[in-house]
Design an enzyme around this catalytic site. Structure first.
Site, mmCIF file in Angstrom:
data_model
loop_
_atom_site.group_PDB
_atom_site.id
_atom_site.type_symbol
_atom_site.label_atom_id
_atom_site.label_comp_id
_atom_site.label_asym_id
_atom_site.label_seq_id
_atom_site.Cartn_x
_atom_site.Cartn_y
_atom_site.Cartn_z
ATOM 1 N N ALA A 110 0.859 -1.190 0.000
ATOM 2 C CA ALA A 110 0.000 0.000 0.000
ATOM 3 C C ALA A 110 0.894 1.238 0.000
ATOM 4 O O ALA A 110 2.091 1.165 0.297
ATOM 5 C CB ALA A 110 -0.936 0.010 1.202
ATOM 6 N N PHE A 111 0.300 2.392 -0.312
ATOM 7 C CA PHE A 111 1.105 3.604 -0.455
ATOM 8 C C PHE A 111 1.775 4.025 0.849
ATOM 9 O O PHE A 111 2.747 4.775 0.832
ATOM 10 C CB PHE A 111 0.263 4.758 -1.011
ATOM 11 N N LYS A 112 1.274 3.522 1.981
ATOM 12 C CA LYS A 112 1.846 3.879 3.280
ATOM 13 C C LYS A 112 3.345 3.569 3.343
ATOM 14 O O LYS A 112 4.079 4.192 4.088
ATOM 15 C CB LYS A 112 1.150 3.118 4.404
ATOM 16 N N ASP A 113 3.798 2.588 2.540
ATOM 17 C CA ASP A 113 5.223 2.224 2.566
ATOM 18 C C ASP A 113 6.114 3.376 2.122
ATOM 19 O O ASP A 113 7.259 3.476 2.580
ATOM 20 C CB ASP A 113 5.478 1.021 1.647
ATOM 21 N N MET A 116 6.447 5.370 5.346
ATOM 22 C CA MET A 116 6.900 4.641 6.524
ATOM 23 C C MET A 116 8.325 4.133 6.348
ATOM 24 O O MET A 116 9.128 4.184 7.276
ATOM 25 C CB MET A 116 5.934 3.494 6.767
#
Ligand SMILES: *Cc1c(COP(=O)(O)O)cnc(C)c1O
Length: 462
Positions: A110-113, A116
Site C-alpha cells: 500500500a502507499f503507506k510504505d 513509513m
C-alpha cells in the site's frame, strides 16, 4: 526549516523534533512555517530523474540540516531499495487522459510504505545519533500498521505497538501485522472501531506523564515526516505528464486526509496542480464537509475499502489551518467544538478557500464493486476497492487536464472483495506467498486508556 502547530500554542520545533514528536503538545499538528518554492526551471529539471533523486530535491529544503546531504541521500536509497518496481511509483494509462499512479509496490503493498520506509530510516539515524530509545504507538485502519511494523521491526532502540480495530481489517492486513516474529513488534486488537483506536492514541499523547515516561513517538499520518514523503510522487507523476508546462489534476482515495494534503503541499511549492479531488467511500464526512461547510461526525459504517472507514479525518486540521489564514486560535476553537458537540461550521471565507483547492465525491459500496468489475472488463486491470473509489470519482472530473488517480493499494490486499466484484482472485506477489502459513501473535485489548498504558509499559522490551 521550523515547524509550527496548527493550534498555535506548542513550541516551534525543527524537522527532527517535529518528526519524532508526531502530535504537538497543544493537541495540534506540525506544519512548516513557510512552504519552500520550486521554480518552473527546478521542476523541469526533474524530468527523467530517478524517484530517489526527485525525492532528495523535493524534500531537502524541508529537512534542512537535520542530516548531512550524503546521509540523506543514503537514507532515501535504503528506504526504496525494497520496492518491487524500479520506477517506485509507475504511471499506467487507464483511459484517454486518465492515469493510475501505482503506489503499491512497497513491502506491504500500500502507499503507506512510501512514507513509513523513509521515516523508519530517518528515525533510526536520529536515534543512533542521540542514543535514545522510543516507543512507537500507532493506530491503524489496516495499512499504516503493517507499514510501520515492516519499517521498524527488529530495530534495537524502538518498540512498536499497533492498535487495530478487532475484526475490522482484512485477513491479509491482519496477518501482515501479526506474523512478524521480531520481539519489538506488538500487535494489539482493540475492541472498537478505527476512531476508537485513534482516540486512545491521542489520549496517550495527551497523558504527558505516560508520553514522557515511555518516550512516546507517533508515526500516524499526522506525522509531518509522512506527509512530506508523500509529496514526492505528486512531482514524479506530474512531471511525467508534462509539468511544469502542463497542469495535472489528482484524485485521491481519502480517509485521514494525509495523502491529499501532501498534494496540496506540492501545489503550494509551485507544482501546477489544477484540481485535487477528494474521493471517499460511504463514510463521506469529508465530501459532506466540502459540500455543506459543516463537519459533523456520524458513526462509521464498515465498507470494502476499510482503510478509508473513518469519520474523524485528522489531517483535515492542517487544511483548516491554511483556510483560516494560519490562525491557530480559530482552529483550536473549532477542534474544541468538534470534541464537545461532534461537529463545527466552517466560516464562509475558509470554505471558499477550501473549495478553490479541493473538489470531492463519495462512492457507494455498489458503485465501488461495479467500478472494479467494469475496469477489469474494459482494461484488464484488477484494482483494489480504495482505488476503485478514486477511479469512480475521477471519472466525474475528466476534462482537458490529465487526471491521475492514486492507486493506493494492491488488489491482493483485499482478495475477497475484489473476487466478489469481478470474479478474479488477485494473487499475492511471490515474496509474500507464505503469509497464510506463518504463525500469528496478537493481544486482544479493551477500549480503555488505563489498561492500554499498563500493557504497553509491561511489554516494552528491556
Ligand atoms: C490509508 C489509506 C487511504 C487513505 O489515505 P489518507 O492519507 O488517510 O487519506 C486510502 N487507501 C488506502 C489503501 C490506504 O491504506
Amino acid at each position: 526549516m521550523r515547524y509550527v502547530s496548527t493550534r498555535g500554542a506548542a513550541p516551534v520545533l525543527g524537522f527532527e523534533e517535529a518528526m519524532m514528536t508526531g502530535l504537538a503538545r497543544d493537541g495540534g499538528l506540525y506544519v512548516p512555517e513557510t512552504v519552500p518554492q520550486m521554480s518552473a526551471g527546478d521542476i523541469a529539471a526533474l524530468a527523467g530523474q530517478s524517484y530517489e533523486e526527485v525525492a532528495f530535491r523535493v524534500m531537502a529544503p524541508f529537512v534542512g540540516d537535520t542530516f548531512p546531504q550524503a546521509q540523506f541521500r543514503d537514507l532515501i536509497a535504503r528506504a526504496y531499495a525494497g520496492f518491487g518496481h524500479p520506477a517506485r511509483a509507475p504511471l499506467k494509462q487507464l483511459a484517454p487522459n486518465h492515469f493510475l499512479l501505482e503506489l503499491f509496490h512497497g513491502p506491504t503493498l500500500a502507499f503507506k510504505d512510501f512514507a513509513m520506509q523513509l521515516i523508519g530510516q530517518m528515525f533510526q539515524a536520529a536515534l543512533t545519533r542521540s542514543g535514545n530509545r522510543i516507543t512507537i504507538v500507532g493506530a491503524t485502519s489496516g495499512d499504516t500498521g503493517s507499514a510501520a511494523i515492516e519499517a521498524f521491526k527488529g530495530l534495537s532502540n524502538v518498540d512498536v505497538f499497533i492498535l487495530f480495530p478487532h475484526g475490522r481489517v482484512s485477513e491479509v492486513q491482519r496477518r501482515q501485522m501479526t506474523t512478524p516474529a521480531e520481539a519489538n513488534v506488538h500487535a494489539l486488537a482493540l475492541d472498537g472501531d478505527f476512531d476508537d483506536c485513534q482516540a486512545r492514541l491521542k489520549d496517550m499523547f495527551n497523558d504527558f506523564a505516560f508520553r514522557d515516561g515511555v518516550n512516546l513517538a507517533g508515526v500516524n499520518s499526522i506525522n509531518w515526516g509522512r506527509v512530506l514523503a508523500q509529496v514526492v510522487y505528486y512531482f514524479t507523476a506530474a512531471v511525467s505528464l508534462g509539468a511544469p508546462h502542463r497542469a495535472v489534476s489528482f484524485t485521491v482515495p481519502t480517509g485521514n486526509f494525509g495523502d491529499i494534503f501532501a498534494g496540496y503541499i506540492a501545489r503550494r511549492m509551485g507544482l501546477p496542480i489544477e484540481r485535487l479531488v477528494v474521493a471517499t467511500n460511504q463514510n463521506d464526512i469529508l465530501h459532506r464537509t466540502l459540500t455543506t461547510g459543516i463537519q459533523k461526525k456520524e458513526g462509521v459504517r464498515p465498507s470494502i475499502s476499510p482503510s478509508m472507514d473513518i469519520q474523524v479525518s485528522s489531517n483535515f486540521e492542517r487544511a483548516l489551518f491554511e483556510a483560516y489564514g494560519r490562525d491557530g486560535a480559530v482552529v483550536a476553537a473549532q477542534m474544541a467544538e468538534l470534541q464537545k458537540s461532534g461537529g463545527f461550521t466552517i466560516s464562509q471565507g475558509a470554505l471558499e478557500m477550501l473549495r478553490e483547492t479541493f473538489a470531492s465525491g463519495a462512492v457507494s459500496e455498489d458503485e465501488t464493486r461495479a467500478t472494479i468489475a467494469r475496469i477489469a472488463a474494459t482494461t484488464g486491470e484488477v484494482i483494489c476497492p480504495h482505488t476503485a473509489v478514486g477511479v469512480r470519482v475521477a471519472e466525474d472530473h475528466l476534462g482537458a487536464t490529465p487526471m491521475v488517480t492514486l492507486a493506493t493499494a494492491h488488489p491482493a490486499k483485499f482478495p475477497d472483495a475484489v473476487e466478489a466484484a469481478c470474479g478474479q482472485r488477485p494473487p499475492l506477489p511471490p515474496r509474500m506467498a507464505d503469509l497464510y502459513d506463518r504463525p500469528e501473535r496478537v493481544t486482544r485489548v479493551a477500549n480503555d486508556l488505563t489498561s492500554l498504558e499498563t500493557l504497553i509499559r509491561e511489554k516494552i522490551c528491556a
